[in-house]
Design a protein around this motif. Structure first.
Motif, short mmCIF file in Angstrom:
data_model
loop_
_atom_site.label_atom_id
_atom_site.label_comp_id
_atom_site.label_asym_id
_atom_site.label_seq_id
_atom_site.Cartn_x
_atom_site.Cartn_y
_atom_site.Cartn_z
N THR A 7 63.04 -64.60 17.33
CA THR A 7 63.85 -65.36 17.30
C THR A 7 62.76 -66.96 17.01
O THR A 7 62.54 -67.74 17.02
N VAL A 8 62.43 -67.57 15.25
CA VAL A 8 62.31 -68.40 14.76
C VAL A 8 63.24 -69.90 13.58
O VAL A 8 63.90 -69.01 12.94
N PRO A 9 62.14 -70.50 13.91
CA PRO A 9 63.36 -71.48 12.79
C PRO A 9 63.06 -70.73 10.93
O PRO A 9 62.02 -70.15 11.08
N PHE A 10 62.89 -71.47 10.08
CA PHE A 10 63.13 -71.06 8.45
C PHE A 10 61.52 -71.14 8.22
O PHE A 10 61.31 -70.07 8.02
N SER A 11 60.62 -72.00 8.66
CA SER A 11 59.85 -71.97 8.22
C SER A 11 58.11 -71.52 9.76
O SER A 11 57.27 -71.09 8.29
N ALA A 12 59.04 -70.59 10.01
CA ALA A 12 58.11 -69.73 10.71
C ALA A 12 58.45 -67.84 10.03
O ALA A 12 57.85 -67.43 10.23
N LEU A 13 58.92 -67.68 9.16
CA LEU A 13 59.46 -66.29 8.64
C LEU A 13 58.38 -66.60 7.15
O LEU A 13 58.07 -67.42 6.46
#
Length: 150
Positions: A7-13
């Motif tokens: 589970t991550v924010p977009f910036s971590a993808l």
């Protein structure tokens, strides 16, 4: 098969993960369900949005083994879960439950809402969601608003 969730924010993808998510969302919603809708609605990029990825741990690479996905939006007073999906070959093995538990874990301290495709309302009810309004049609598919009170 061993699965895990991230589970991550977009910036971590990674770019490969963004591509895999977009491809899977397109495959399920646009192609399979025949709903040509504006999937890229700008909400993926919001600071409070979390992307829940369900993967097969035995596959390698940043985007390999993507089995399912859900998006958690910060709607202020409530969390909103949406874009819940599984890759067609991953269905029927209980993996959607794993995905929903991970999505709910990303929703601390507030009620959670979602718009369930009507045939799935009973499944969402197993997590404690209750119908919270009248049925409506979105993209030709009947839906019901549902709420989980914390």
């Amino acid at each position: 098969m061993t699965v895990h969730t991230t589970t991550v924010p977009f910036s971590a993808l990674s770019p490969a993960e963004v591509y895999a998510v977009a491809r899977l969302r397109q495959q399920v919603f646009v192609v399979e369900q025949e709903c040509p809708y504006p999937d890229l609605d700008g909400r993926d990029l919001e600071d409070g949005t979390r992307h829940v990825l369900l993967r097969d741990s035995s596959d390698s690479g940043p985007a390999a083994g993507l089995l399912g996905y859900a998006r958690v939006l910060d709607d202020g007073e409530v969390w909103r879960i949406g874009r819940v999906l599984l890759d067609p070959p991953a269905r029927g093995r209980g993996l959607a439950d794993v995905l929903m538990h991970a999505a709910l874990a990303a929703c601390p301290g507030r009620d959670v809402v979602l718009d369930a495709q009507s045939p799935l309302a009973r499944w969402y009810a197993t997590f404690g969601f209750v119908v919270d309004g009248p049925e409506f049609v979105e993209d030709g598919i009947p839906h019901v608003p549902m709420r989980l009170v914390v």
